[in-house]
Scaffold this active site. Structure first.
Site, PDB file in Angstrom:
ATOM      1  N   LYS A  39      59.922   2.284 -54.215  1.00 44.09           N
ATOM      2  CA  LYS A  39      60.701   1.490 -53.260  1.00 44.09           C
ATOM      3  C   LYS A  39      61.346   0.324 -54.012  1.00 44.09           C
ATOM      4  O   LYS A  39      60.696  -0.351 -54.809  1.00 44.09           O
ATOM      5  CB  LYS A  39      59.806   0.978 -52.123  1.00 44.09           C
ATOM      6  CG  LYS A  39      59.314   2.102 -51.211  1.00 44.09           C
ATOM      7  CD  LYS A  39      58.527   1.557 -50.041  1.00 44.09           C
ATOM      8  CE  LYS A  39      57.759   2.652 -49.309  1.00 44.09           C
ATOM      9  NZ  LYS A  39      58.516   3.412 -48.346  1.00 44.09           N
ATOM     10  N   ASP A  67      44.273   7.302 -47.361  1.00 48.61           N
ATOM     11  CA  ASP A  67      45.690   7.656 -47.204  1.00 48.61           C
ATOM     12  C   ASP A  67      46.619   6.553 -47.708  1.00 48.61           C
ATOM     13  O   ASP A  67      47.644   6.840 -48.319  1.00 48.61           O
ATOM     14  CB  ASP A  67      45.960   7.927 -45.711  1.00 48.61           C
ATOM     15  CG  ASP A  67      47.366   8.439 -45.462  1.00 48.61           C
ATOM     16  OD1 ASP A  67      47.803   9.341 -46.197  1.00 48.61           O
ATOM     17  OD2 ASP A  67      48.034   7.943 -44.516  1.00 48.61           O
ATOM     18  N   HIS A  84      54.703   6.942 -53.933  1.00 46.51           N
ATOM     19  CA  HIS A  84      56.110   6.699 -53.598  1.00 46.51           C
ATOM     20  C   HIS A  84      56.407   5.231 -53.270  1.00 46.51           C
ATOM     21  O   HIS A  84      57.542   4.799 -53.346  1.00 46.51           O
ATOM     22  CB  HIS A  84      56.602   7.646 -52.488  1.00 46.51           C
ATOM     23  CG  HIS A  84      56.210   7.253 -51.106  1.00 46.51           C
ATOM     24  ND1 HIS A  84      54.976   7.493 -50.585  1.00 46.51           N
ATOM     25  CD2 HIS A  84      56.894   6.613 -50.128  1.00 46.51           C
ATOM     26  CE1 HIS A  84      54.914   7.025 -49.361  1.00 46.51           C
ATOM     27  NE2 HIS A  84      56.062   6.478 -49.045  1.00 46.51           N
ATOM     28  N   HIS A 109      48.897   3.192 -52.154  1.00 48.22           N
ATOM     29  CA  HIS A 109      50.053   2.317 -51.940  1.00 48.22           C
ATOM     30  C   HIS A 109      49.700   0.827 -51.923  1.00 48.22           C
ATOM     31  O   HIS A 109      50.336   0.016 -52.583  1.00 48.22           O
ATOM     32  CB  HIS A 109      50.728   2.656 -50.607  1.00 48.22           C
ATOM     33  CG  HIS A 109      51.052   4.119 -50.445  1.00 48.22           C
ATOM     34  ND1 HIS A 109      51.416   4.907 -51.497  1.00 48.22           N
ATOM     35  CD2 HIS A 109      51.077   4.923 -49.355  1.00 48.22           C
ATOM     36  CE1 HIS A 109      51.646   6.138 -51.060  1.00 48.22           C
ATOM     37  NE2 HIS A 109      51.447   6.180 -49.766  1.00 48.22           N
ATOM     38  N   LYS A 114      50.442  12.929 -54.111  1.00 52.48           N
ATOM     39  CA  LYS A 114      49.157  12.506 -53.579  1.00 52.48           C
ATOM     40  C   LYS A 114      48.669  13.523 -52.564  1.00 52.48           C
ATOM     41  O   LYS A 114      49.505  14.256 -52.048  1.00 52.48           O
ATOM     42  CB  LYS A 114      49.257  11.109 -52.974  1.00 52.48           C
ATOM     43  CG  LYS A 114      50.025  11.048 -51.647  1.00 52.48           C
ATOM     44  CD  LYS A 114      49.990   9.676 -51.070  1.00 52.48           C
ATOM     45  CE  LYS A 114      48.802   9.461 -50.176  1.00 52.48           C
ATOM     46  NZ  LYS A 114      49.146   9.486 -48.736  1.00 52.48           N
ATOM     47  N   ARG A 116      55.174  30.956 -50.822  1.00 53.51           N
ATOM     48  CA  ARG A 116      54.601  32.279 -50.561  1.00 53.51           C
ATOM     49  C   ARG A 116      55.463  33.171 -49.684  1.00 53.51           C
ATOM     50  O   ARG A 116      55.432  34.382 -49.794  1.00 53.51           O
ATOM     51  CB  ARG A 116      53.234  32.107 -49.907  1.00 53.51           C
ATOM     52  CG  ARG A 116      52.218  31.553 -50.875  1.00 53.51           C
ATOM     53  CD  ARG A 116      50.902  31.264 -50.218  1.00 53.51           C
ATOM     54  NE  ARG A 116      50.938  29.979 -49.544  1.00 53.51           N
ATOM     55  CZ  ARG A 116      49.898  29.148 -49.471  1.00 53.51           C
ATOM     56  NH1 ARG A 116      48.746  29.483 -49.990  1.00 53.51           N
ATOM     57  NH2 ARG A 116      49.994  28.003 -48.862  1.00 53.51           N
ATOM     58  N   LYS A 148      47.836   2.745 -38.166  1.00 56.79           N
ATOM     59  CA  LYS A 148      48.767   3.581 -37.407  1.00 56.79           C
ATOM     60  C   LYS A 148      48.734   3.114 -35.959  1.00 56.79           C
ATOM     61  O   LYS A 148      47.764   2.517 -35.515  1.00 56.79           O
ATOM     62  CB  LYS A 148      48.354   5.042 -37.499  1.00 56.79           C
ATOM     63  CG  LYS A 148      48.434   5.595 -38.923  1.00 56.79           C
ATOM     64  CD  LYS A 148      48.947   7.015 -38.944  1.00 56.79           C
ATOM     65  CE  LYS A 148      49.009   7.573 -40.356  1.00 56.79           C
ATOM     66  NZ  LYS A 148      50.326   7.447 -40.988  1.00 56.79           N
TER      67      LYS A 148
HETATM   68  C1  BG6 Z   1      52.193   8.425 -46.905  1.00 56.59           C
HETATM   69  C2  BG6 Z   1      51.039   8.551 -45.958  1.00 56.59           C
HETATM   70  O1  BG6 Z   1      51.740   8.409 -48.238  1.00 56.59           O
HETATM   71  O2  BG6 Z   1      52.885   7.214 -46.629  1.00 56.59           O
HETATM   72  C3  BG6 Z   1      51.510   8.514 -44.510  1.00 56.59           C
HETATM   73  O3  BG6 Z   1      50.368   9.774 -46.202  1.00 56.59           O
HETATM   74  C4  BG6 Z   1      52.351   7.287 -44.264  1.00 56.59           C
HETATM   75  O4  BG6 Z   1      50.406   8.547 -43.610  1.00 56.59           O
HETATM   76  C5  BG6 Z   1      53.436   7.163 -45.326  1.00 56.59           C
HETATM   77  O5  BG6 Z   1      52.934   7.427 -42.987  1.00 56.59           O
HETATM   78  C6  BG6 Z   1      54.178   5.848 -45.203  1.00 56.59           C
HETATM   79  O6  BG6 Z   1      55.233   5.839 -46.119  1.00 56.59           O
HETATM   80  P1  BG6 Z   1      56.647   5.235 -45.722  1.00 56.59           P
HETATM   81  O7  BG6 Z   1      57.444   5.277 -46.967  1.00 56.59           O
HETATM   82  O8  BG6 Z   1      57.186   6.117 -44.626  1.00 56.59           O
HETATM   83  O9  BG6 Z   1      56.360   3.858 -45.225  1.00 56.59           O
END
Ligand code: BG6
Length: 541
Positions: free
Chosen positions: A212, A265, A208, A270, A178, A68, A371
């Site tokens: 890996k 999350d 993602h 994941h 996501k 934007r 976390k």
């Molecule tokens: C993201 C989450 O998808 O993955 C984050 O939203 C998290 O909260 C992150 O920190 C972790 O991914 P990576 O590849 O940094 O371990």
């Protein structure tokens, strides 16, 4: 572990081989919605630069940042250069950057402005004429999820969801970041919106973790080695643990995190994806749908937790209080910026998952994510059953640290990150006249064996999407099945699966407790008790 770099050894890796052997994808236009956002700065542009630096990016590519704020192409290039210098996996080479920067462009528009999309269509046609992009268009939704629907509907309205150009070599694909929905209902709705504009084969839902290198290696480890498959089942495996730990807190993302929490999350996507790779049956071939068919079967076998009592029995949720990490004080989650006072958002989840199928009947899979834990890392550990205690735990034979007890079992650890690698713990005789037995470790480390750093997940995924290979992306039914499983838990915690309920307490007070853990600890004591109850302990790493 010694490495055999012979052709036979290299060919044993079909996934890796497939990517390495396939031709470089043809150049396309890649439009990134949300070009001034965090993901573009930290991940996408650095990933594209690294692909270019490694010679993997088609030279004619046009990368168009769509956002934007008013900005010229040059201003955008400058901003991306700063970000890439900060976040790139390899140092930025000035000459290479100069060449790469010529593929970067900026397009200013509101996300819901029809004219902005018509202007984009014209710009893409012009780029097709100037470069080798041939009507091939990739749209990356890296904007906030509330923008997904307006963007997709405008792409459809302006005809950008159709292959570009007239050569017949064009295509149009969408990559969706996501979160893909916030519960089953919203995911279904979003799937409906996406499928009204893009065919499933042109839809790439990013997770993602699947990009890996170590996650990709799970299938290779299991199916390219004959020794694992016969023992990869309930007869030989006692339990499995999947942990993703982070020392970081919410890092200024509380606005999003307050509507998500650790379960949405990390677990819904994941961790459940890792679980499917570890537990799936061998696919008939490596085509995207064969692999994803098997993953979906695992998701369908997840035993649902239908009542609050079942959730309380199998799931522990936690939130960090003030503590310290590596000697540095860390504030409580409730003191982080933009967090609601008294918020009920979980920053930690530990759970016992059961799969109702023949292979895994009765084998608990423990998932743990949090976390502000003492270490950052993700790993999967497969704990085998003990050897029969007929020889080495008899009188007079000193088994040392638990020959056949919990400490004596074989454990296969797949380290997803950092120190990517695989290790196998086994029992060995301590040299000397006495028969003493100690656990030892066989260890394979990527860095050491292959002598190069693994590419970033986004590098692999962007390249796959450009090549039209959706294997490492989540299919519609995978996403929906995972939400179905997670929704029951959200319902038990908050009385609703709406994302707005994440930070709220359940109105009738019947929710399982939100347990506290000091920042810098391995989660609430209730997480340890979950395993104690089964006579087990979490693996420390
Ligand atoms: C993201 C989450 O998808 O993955 C984050 O939203 C998290 O909260 C992150 O920190 C972790 O991914 P990576 O590849 O940094 O371990």
């Amino acid at each position: 572990m010694p490495t055999d770099h012979s052709a036979a050894a290299t060919n044993a890796n079909p996934l890796h081989d497939g990517a390495a052997n396939r031709p470089q994808p043809k150049a396309c236009s890649l439009v990134i919605f949300g070009a001034t956002g965090d993901l573009t700065h930290r991940k996408l542009i650095p990933a594209l630069y690294n692909l270019a630096a490694d010679g993997d990016l088609p030279p004619g590519i046009a990368i168009i940042g769509f956002a934007r704020r008013p900005k010229t192409d040059d201003e955008f290039r400058k901003e991306m250069e700063e970000a890439t210098r900060k976040f790139s996996r390899q140092p930025v080479n000035d000459e290479l950057w100069k060449a790469f920067a010529q593929s970067l462009f900026y397009h200013r528009s509101e996300f819901d402005n029809d004219d902005g999309y018509h202007a984009l269509a014209e710009r893409l046609d012009k780029l097709d004429a100037e470069r080798a992009t041939g009507g091939r268009r990739m749209f990356y939704l890296a904007a906030g999820p509330e923008q997904f629907e307006p963007i997709i509907s405008r792409l459809a309205k302006s005809g950008l969801n159709k292959p570009g150009g007239s050569s017949g070599e064009g295509w149009s694909r969408v990559i969706v970041e996501k979160p893909f929905g916030t519960d089953l209902e919203s995911a279904r709705k979003l799937n409906g919106v996406v499928s009204s504009a893009f065919h499933e084969s042109n839809t790439y839902r990013i997770d993602h973790f699947l990009g890996k290198e170590t996650a990709q290696n799970i299938m290779v480890l299991r199916f390219a080695n004959a020794i694992f498959e016969p023992i990869w089942n309930a007869r030989y495996i006692d339990h499995i643990e999947i942990t993703a730990a982070e020392t970081l807190g919410v890092e200024g993302r509380a606005g999003y995190y307050e509507t998500s929490g650790a379960l949405r999350d990390m677990v819904q996507n994941h961790l459940i994806q890792l679980l499917t790779l570890v537990c799936m049956e061998p696919p008939t071939d490596l085509s995207a749908d064969s692999v994803r068919d098997e993953k979906v079967k695992v998701l369908r076998s997840l035993r649902p937790m239908k009542t609050a009592e079942e959730v309380a029995k199998h799931v522990v949720r936690g939130q960090y209080s003030a503590g310290s990490i590596n000697g540095q004080p860390a504030p409580a989650y409730r003191q982080e910026q933009n967090v609601k006072p008294g918020t009920m958002t979980e920053t930690f989840v530990a759970m016992r998952v059961l799969l109702d199928n023949w292979r895994w009947n009765g084998v608990p899979i423990y998932i743990r994510v949090g976390k502000r834990l003492p270490k950052s890392g993700a790993e999967i550990s497969v704990h085998f059953k003990n050897a029969p205690g007929v020889l080495f735990n008899r009188d007079g034979v000193d088994g040392g640290a638990g020959t056949n007890g919990a400490g004596g079992a074989n454990v296969l650890v797949i380290r997803i990150q950092p120190d990517e690698g695989v290790s196998l713990r086994m029992q060995s005789k301590l040299p000397g006249a006495a028969l003493r037995i100690e656990p030892v470790k066989m260890d394979f480390q990527y860095g050491e064996s292959f002598g190069k750093a693994s590419p970033e997940a986004y590098e692999r995924l962007l390249l796959d999407a450009m090549s039209g290979d959706p294997t490492l992306f989540a299919r519609r039914d995978e996403v929906e099945e995972a939400w179905q499983f997670v929704d029951n838990i959200e319902q038990a915690w908050h009385g609703s699966t709406a994302s707005g309920a994440t930070s709220e307490a359940k109105a009738d007070g019947s929710a399982p407790p939100l347990c506290e853990y000091p920042a810098g600890s391995w989660g609430p004591k209730e997480a340890d008790e979950l395993l104690d109850h089964d006579g087990r302990q979490w693996r420390r790493f």
